[in-house]
Design a protein around this motif. Structure first.
Motif, PDB file in Angstrom:
ATOM      1  N   UNK A 413     -29.511  83.981 -44.724  1.00 43.83           N
ATOM      2  CA  UNK A 413     -28.516  83.428 -43.818  1.00 43.83           C
ATOM      3  C   UNK A 413     -27.476  84.459 -43.426  1.00 43.83           C
ATOM      4  N   UNK A 414     -27.219  85.394 -44.331  1.00 44.13           N
ATOM      5  CA  UNK A 414     -26.196  86.388 -44.024  1.00 44.13           C
ATOM      6  C   UNK A 414     -26.548  87.182 -42.775  1.00 44.13           C
ATOM      7  N   UNK A 415     -27.858  87.346 -42.530  1.00 46.20           N
ATOM      8  CA  UNK A 415     -28.293  88.094 -41.355  1.00 46.20           C
ATOM      9  C   UNK A 415     -27.793  87.400 -40.088  1.00 46.20           C
ATOM     10  N   UNK A 416     -27.985  86.097 -40.094  1.00 38.19           N
ATOM     11  CA  UNK A 416     -27.573  85.271 -38.966  1.00 38.19           C
ATOM     12  C   UNK A 416     -26.049  85.287 -38.825  1.00 38.19           C
ATOM     13  N   UNK A 417     -25.388  85.090 -39.955  1.00 41.45           N
ATOM     14  CA  UNK A 417     -23.925  85.044 -39.934  1.00 41.45           C
ATOM     15  C   UNK A 417     -23.367  86.366 -39.446  1.00 41.45           C
ATOM     16  N   UNK A 418     -23.975  87.423 -39.949  1.00 45.43           N
ATOM     17  CA  UNK A 418     -23.521  88.746 -39.574  1.00 45.43           C
ATOM     18  C   UNK A 418     -23.612  88.935 -38.063  1.00 45.43           C
ATOM     19  N   UNK A 419     -24.731  88.517 -37.496  1.00 43.74           N
ATOM     20  CA  UNK A 419     -24.912  88.675 -36.052  1.00 43.74           C
ATOM     21  C   UNK A 419     -23.875  87.853 -35.297  1.00 43.74           C
ATOM     22  N   UNK A 420     -23.630  86.632 -35.761  1.00 43.40           N
ATOM     23  CA  UNK A 420     -22.661  85.772 -35.074  1.00 43.40           C
ATOM     24  C   UNK A 420     -21.269  86.387 -35.128  1.00 43.40           C
ATOM     25  N   UNK A 421     -20.934  86.943 -36.313  1.00 44.96           N
ATOM     26  CA  UNK A 421     -19.608  87.548 -36.449  1.00 44.96           C
ATOM     27  C   UNK A 421     -19.508  88.826 -35.623  1.00 44.96           C
ATOM     28  N   UNK A 429     -28.911  86.203 -31.076  1.00 44.67           N
ATOM     29  CA  UNK A 429     -29.228  86.273 -32.499  1.00 44.67           C
ATOM     30  C   UNK A 429     -30.721  86.024 -32.688  1.00 44.67           C
ATOM     31  N   UNK A 433     -32.072  89.677 -33.191  1.00 37.21           N
ATOM     32  CA  UNK A 433     -31.949  89.912 -34.626  1.00 37.21           C
ATOM     33  C   UNK A 433     -33.085  89.246 -35.409  1.00 37.21           C
TER      34      UNK A 433
ATOM     35  N   UNK B  51     -18.227  80.298 -39.592  1.00 34.16           N
ATOM     36  CA  UNK B  51     -19.608  79.918 -39.855  1.00 34.16           C
ATOM     37  C   UNK B  51     -19.653  78.439 -40.225  1.00 34.16           C
ATOM     38  N   UNK B  71     -17.299  82.258 -33.914  1.00 34.26           N
ATOM     39  CA  UNK B  71     -17.130  83.466 -34.728  1.00 34.26           C
ATOM     40  C   UNK B  71     -16.992  84.712 -33.868  1.00 34.26           C
ATOM     41  N   UNK B  80     -21.133  91.684 -46.139  1.00 33.78           N
ATOM     42  CA  UNK B  80     -21.819  90.692 -46.973  1.00 33.78           C
ATOM     43  C   UNK B  80     -22.318  91.319 -48.270  1.00 33.78           C
ATOM     44  N   UNK B  84     -26.605  92.571 -45.167  1.00 32.31           N
ATOM     45  CA  UNK B  84     -27.103  91.981 -43.932  1.00 32.31           C
ATOM     46  C   UNK B  84     -27.240  93.006 -42.817  1.00 32.31           C
ATOM     47  N   UNK B  86     -29.370  94.989 -40.087  1.00 32.05           N
ATOM     48  CA  UNK B  86     -30.553  94.595 -39.314  1.00 32.05           C
ATOM     49  C   UNK B  86     -31.666  95.596 -39.580  1.00 32.05           C
ATOM     50  N   UNK B  88     -34.543  96.219 -38.444  1.00 29.90           N
ATOM     51  CA  UNK B  88     -35.333  96.822 -37.372  1.00 29.90           C
ATOM     52  C   UNK B  88     -34.518  97.777 -36.519  1.00 29.90           C
TER      53      UNK B  88
END
Lengths: 525, 362, 327
Positions: A413-421, A429, A433, B51, B71, B80, B84, B86, B88
């Motif tokens: 989930x952090x991947x998603x949250x990170x992208x949103x932030x 996202x 991502x 979030x 956000x 994090x 987190x 990416x 790729x």
């Protein structure tokens, strides 16, 4: 603790056992053999005496239970010998003589037991045979009647010693062909024999009767076979057994696919044997492949290029749409919060088990209507590649969505949250991502969808008219249905031509495919 | 940027994440959220990040209510626990991603990423992918990505817990240094009280979704307002004993059946006037093994000796009470040995056993 | 917003929150939309149509370019179906087909193959399992083409060639034993599903547990009986329910192999009847209304089974709440 060594067992840990005497071992072997015999007899009885009649009550005209019964009875002696020999196998390494002695003794005794059963029940080698109740021999002139049984079928029909049989009906026969014909007939079948008696050509019809002649001599080849079989079992390395079983189980498939390959490269085939025009072994040719590209099979003219392109178009369109639509819905179901989410998830699961194929008729009506819509009707209506692809997409969607949801679920989930932030919208996202991170999932579903689209038969066959949008499987089936006589070797070439892309995928993507079919909880059958 | 949290509650159905939290964080302050797992600290952080949607209460960045601000519009940076990154994208693309989303020109992106990367000491790694980096390097990339868009607020979610102990020590210093340099308001979630104590200006101790205390590290250590805070802050943890404090002739004594310790008036009076049993807390470092027993010491038996390297952690039993204390390894104490303990009662804490609130500090 | 920002004002700005949440819900529905439209167009509308058609007498004999000419006849199609002698035979055919194929191939053989392939060299096991997948990824037309040649009459058929070589009589299998080959042909496709499920279940049994049982002195056969089998009960149940449903609805292979024959409905199954009635009736008259009644019954069975196995296997428990919320 005696039954510790099972059939074909490869014991890693030898259990501490006090050595048994020969009679004890033999008793154990015979007990195993007897148990096997009983189990198979019970199975045979269940098939033919219980299950078969039950289905017959429902007016099912099946022969499956008969075949199973016969298989059980056929396997019976062999299973019994194996069971007995499995006791002997524990001495294979330490004391060969003892192992063989024990195995042969138990096999011989079991053989005697089974033969006695056959004798009493008129089964197996003692089963009544088709007979015309006369003795024959092959001579220059034809098949000579050496003797007839008094009051038997031949005598009743009027045959006499000295007659020379030349043909059954119009088919000239020698003794071998005559016996074969006889063995393929059943009780009461009339055989019209042509024969000469003192240069006079006569015909008489003889009815086949069943005669049981219980000659103990017939047992000898059987005993020899049983002993050879037993010796093989005793010496067979235990770890070979699974391989033998697997190859045996797979053999119909191996043989079948082997045939396709042979057939496409030969003039004609009988069974697995390629033949040339004069029925001799050989006749290897590339003509079958040539005819695909020339576009003429058994007089049916066609152009393979548009058919191939249609196949490809259906598969490619379908793959892309399935991937896009399933991954979008899978993303929303896995990652987004919205009213009705639980409902959609359950609904996806129910659709998953939904017999979509039964909706072929109403979908037909839907496609007709879609075809009436201006502009897009040309793309997705009845009798279009788009329409066919969309129907197939819809059918694969429940699996695809569920699978994609599973893959998205596995991304932290952090991947998603990170992208949103970082400032990404949900769409970015998803697209920038997350999608790149479920590449294995996309690949698996993509291959699955492509194979589905490439192999599609019933949907293109139902929703297309004429060869304009027929793909390879539909075309292949037309070839079989509409050409007579079917040139199987040319048809096989088209089949193999269709199969090649699948084979290639298969070789490169086995692991992915196994994964997706193992989607199991997630996958369809 | 000031961050103001008023009466914030976050519930997941019936489950309470955090309840009625009020916290005013000053501009440029470094605040740690400290508590055991499941205490609601990460929930609070994610609610601040946008979030999670607050069930109740108001969050302000500066004067602006951000409850329903997406956000991406909050101008925050977050690091994090799992970094987190990416997988790729290259390091450069990772750091540049927030800028790309802000539609910063390519040239500017390039400059700012370089700049941040140089500050973080990862200028050489820009073409690598996260998978090819060590944990510490990934951590720096994550920090760089959070910093590159010059956020108003920096959020850290246990960023050091996946690093080995040595690296954690280095990064601790670097993050604190960087935060002071840049003056960005920062909120740092951790369950490691040493991290919180060493890095934060103020620590919000949380437990069971509630704020227990919000004070400077020294305050929390010396004047814990609740028994939970007293027990959670400090390592090894504070010893707790049920005692009754009696006043006699102007002197105060904390008593159990096997202990009688004199307490100074300013510490002894409140628990004595509370009446009934109270909980006494005393830190391991406030108990010494006395070389010569006298009337101020209490005798006990060593139960376990755990060598910590520089010191030994010793469990001493007195009657049915057990006290943890620290002793010099040179003294070579052995289990079973009888020792005399001197308690520094000037540091003793007293709590109400019912409310677990401190009887000394309000 | 400036008003709300005053100190002491702690009310959540609900109105804005609402519209913002709605916006994000719309985003989610946007993601769902393509799938949703396809499901509506190709599942829900067709289900409605098939339900409606089953209450009409629409057939090719009264079909014109205008579909509206059909007559509403209520439940008459279902009544006809109940009294239809052939429907009764087809019903039992279907039960026979599902039971026999499932028990022999989709479950027993699948289990046997997965046990065998997990007890040999890993890579060899992988190759054997991959080969078992072949029928599933071969186009049904090609697959049936192969089987047609397998069981063709002498001298062309492969099985009959073996028969001749062994001195056995040859048969026209498609007329003497149609059910045997319908079951075998579908069974060979069906093995792979159970095989994969069972294999992954067996491979997920901790190695320590398997080794411990051998060290305890049990043989490999005993280990299968007492350690492996109890642990794969659940996958077994899953395969049984899931494959029941797929066998109920699969008809393409039967259509291509025997087309329900030989003779009248000898190997016809329910789903094939729905197809035949609607698209290629024996008598050249497609009865869409009547065929729909067959389809509707199958749809109902399918949905009931799907709901049951969703409940039994607690799929809904797999549904975790998303951990990013709409603001």
């Amino acid at each position: 603790m005696k039954s510790r060594d099972g059939l074909f067992d490869t014991l890693k840990v030898k259990v501490d056992e006090s050595p048994q005497s020969f009679p004890q071992d033999l008793a154990e072997a015979l007990r195993f053999g007897a148990i096997s015999i009983c189990v198979l007899l019970i199975a045979a009885f269940l098939f033919s005496g219980v299950i078969g009649p039950l289905f017959a009550l429902g007016s099912v005209e099946e022969t499956v239970t008969d075949v199973l019964t016969r298989l059980a009875l056929l396997a019976l002696p062999f299973v019994a010998y194996i069971s007995g020999a499995s006791v002997a196998r524990r001495y294979t390494r330490s004391d060969i003589a003892r192992a063989l002695g024990l195995a042969f003794t138990s096999t011989a005794l079991l053989f005697a037991l089974i033969s006695a059963g056959y004798f009493v029940l008129d089964y197996g080698v003692f089963a009544p045979r088709q007979s015309l109740q006369m003795t024959l021999s092959q001579t220059e002139a034809g098949i000579r009647v050496d003797a007839v049984v008094a009051g038997g079928a031949a005598e009743t029909a009027g045959l006499q010693v000295g007659d020379v049989i030349s043909a059954i009906r119009r088919d000239a026969v020698d003794l071998g062909a005559f016996n074969k014909r006889l063995s393929q007939s059943t009780e009461g079948d009339p055989l019209r024999l042509r024969f000469t008696r003192s240069d006079e050509e006569l015909q008489e019809t003889v009815r086949v009767v069943l005669v049981s002649d219980k000659q103990l001599g017939a047992l000898l080849p059987g005993l020899a076979l049983a002993l050879v079989f037993t010796a093989i079992i005793v010496f067979l390395p235990g770890h070979w057994a699974p391989y033998i079983a697997l190859v045996g189980l797979l053999s119909p498939l191996i043989v079948g696919y082997f045939w396709v390959i042979i057939a496409t490269f030969s003039f004609r085939t009988e069974g697995l044997v390629p033949l040339d025009g004069n029925d001799n072994f050989g006749g290897f040719t590339l003509k079958n492949w040539e005819s695909i590209f020339v576009g003429n099979i058994a007089g049916l003219e066609f152009n393979i290029v548009p058919i191939f392109m249609t196949s490809l178009a259906i598969a490619v369109v379908m793959t892309f749409v399935v991937l896009l639509v399933s991954s979008m819905a899978g993303y929303a179901l896995s990652r987004m919060h919205f009213p009705g989410r639980r409902f959609f998830l359950s609904f996806t699961l129910i659709l998953h088990g939904f017999p979509a194929i039964t909706l072929l008729i109403p979908i037909f009506i839907v496609l007709l209507r879609l075809g009436n819509i201006p502009v897009i009707g040309e793309l997705i209506g009845f009798n279009t590649v788009g329409g066919i692809a969309l129907v197939m997409v819809a059918f694969q969607l429940p699996l695809g969505v569920w699978l994609m949801k599973g893959f998205f679920d596995n991304i932290p989930w952090d991947m998603e949250r990170s992208a949103l932030i970082d400032g990404a919208s949900r769409w970015r996202t998803y697209w920038e991502i997350l999608l790149p991170q479920i590449r294995p999932g996309l690949l698996a579903l993509g291959i699955f969808a492509f194979i589905g689209g490439w192999n599609a038969y019933i949907i293109p066959a139902t929703y297309s008219i004429g060869s304009g949008v027929s793909n390879l499987p539909v075309f292949l089936n037309e070839l079989i249905d509409e050409t007579a006589p079917v040139d199987w070797n040319q048809v096989a070439a088209v089949g193999l031509f269709q199969l090649i892309p699948i084979f290639i995928f298969f070789i490169f993507a086995q692991e992915y495919l196994l994964n997706i079919y193992a989607g199991g909880t997630k996958g369809s059958s | 940027m000031k961050v103001t949290i008023d009466n914030l509650s976050k519930k997941f159905g019936e489950v309470v994440g955090v309840e009625n939290l009020t916290l005013h964080i000053e501009d440029g302050e470094f605040v740690a959220f400290l508590g055991p797992s499941g205490c609601g600290k990460t929930t609070t952080l994610l609610t601040l990040a946008g979030i999670y949607k607050p069930t109740d209460g108001v969050i302000r960045f500066g004067e602006r209510v951000v409850n329903t601000v997406q956000p991406k519009d909050r101008n925050i940076g977050m690091v994090f626990q799992s970094y987190a990154l990416y997988p790729h994208m290259t390091v450069f693309q990772n750091i540049a991603y927030p800028l790309k989303l802000k539609k910063v020109s390519k040239a500017d992106q390039h400059d700012r990423v370089r700049q941040v990367a140089n500050v973080m000491g990862i200028g050489e790694l820009l073409d690598r992918r996260p998978g090819q980096l060590s944990g510490g390097q990934q951590q720096r990339v994550a920090l760089g990505r959070a910093l590159v868009k010059e956020p108003d607020v920096l959020l850290f979610d246990e960023p050091l817990s996946n690093l080995d102990a040595r690296l954690r020590l280095t990064m601790r210093g670097e993050i604190k240094h960087l935060q002071k340099d840049l003056g960005i308001t920062s909120i740092y979630v951790t369950h490691d009280q040493v991290e919180a104590m060493t890095m934060a200006d103020r620590i919000a101790v949380m437990s069971g979704g509630h704020l227990q205390a919000f004070d400077s590290p020294d305050e929390l250590y010396d004047r814990p307002k609740t028994q939970f805070v007293a027990g959670f802050v400090g390592n090894p943890p504070m010893n707790f004993v049920d005692v009754s404090v009696q006043a006699s002739n102007g002197r105060f004594f904390a008593e159990t059946e096997s202990l009688r310790l004199e307490v100074q008036k300013e510490r002894g009076a409140p628990p004595a006037s509370h009446g009934g049993p109270v909980v006494m807390g005393i830190r391991p470092e406030d108990i010494q093994i006395a070389s010569d027993p006298n009337n101020g010491t209490v005798s006990g038996e060593i139960f376990v000796v755990e060598p910590l390297g520089r010191e030994d952690l010793i469990d001493v039993r007195i009657g049915r009470h057990s006290f943890l204390l620290l002793a010099d390894t040179e003294d070579r104490h052995q289990a079973g040995e009888r020792v005399s303990l001197a308690f520094d009662m000037e540091q003793a804490q007293f709590f109400d056993p019912e409310t677990e609130k401190s009887l000394l500090w309000q | 917003m400036s008003e709300q920002a005053k100190t002491g004002d702690t009310t959540v700005p609900r109105s804005r929150g609402g519209s913002n949440a709605l916006k994000s819900y719309l985003g989610a529905y946007g993601f769902m939309a393509p799938a949703g439209i396809l499901v509506i167009v190709f599942f829900l509308i067709p289900v409605a149509i098939v339900l409606y058609l089953s209450l009409t007498n629409l057939a090719s004999s009264n079909f014109t370019s205008n579909l509206a000419i059909m007559e509403f006849i209520g439940l008459k199609n279902y009544q006809t179906l109940l009294n239809d002698q052939f429907a009764r035979k087809i019903f039992f055919n279907t039960i026979f087909y599902v039971l026999v194929t499932l028990s022999i191939f989709n479950v027993s053989l699948a289990l046997l193959v997965s046990l065998l392939t997990t007890h040999i060299d890993r890579s060899a096991g992988f190759v054997f399992r991959a080969l078992w997948i072949l029928p599933r990824i071969t186009s049904p037309v090609v697959y049936i083409l192969i089987w047609k040649r397998m069981i063709a009459e002498a001298p062309f058929g492969i099985i009959n060639q073996f028969n001749e070589a062994l001195g056995q009589p040859t048969y026209n299998y498609i007329s003497t034993n149609p059910w045997v080959f319908v079951v075998v042909v579908n069974g060979f496709i069906g093995v792979s599903f159970g095989m994969i499920i069972f294999t992954s279940a067996i491979e997920s049994i901790p190695r320590d547990l398997l080794n411990a049982s051998l060290v305890d002195g049990s043989s490999k056969l005993q280990r299968i009986r007492y350690v492996i089998m109890p642990l794969i009960r659940w996958p077994l149940l899953f395969v049984v329910t899931y494959q029941t449903l797929s066998l109920l609805t699969s008809f393409v292979e039967i259509q291509l192999l025997t087309d329900g024959g030989p003779g009248l409905y000898r190997t016809e199954v329910w789903s094939l009847t729905a197809y035949h009635r609607a698209l290629s009736n024996y008598f050249g008259n497609a009865q869409w209304g009547y065929g729909s009644a067959f389809a509707v019954l199958l749809v109902m069975i399918g949905v009931v089974l799907a709901v049951i196995y969703m409940r039994v296997f607690r799929f809904d428990e797999l549904i975790a709440e998303p951990r990013v919320e709409a603001l």
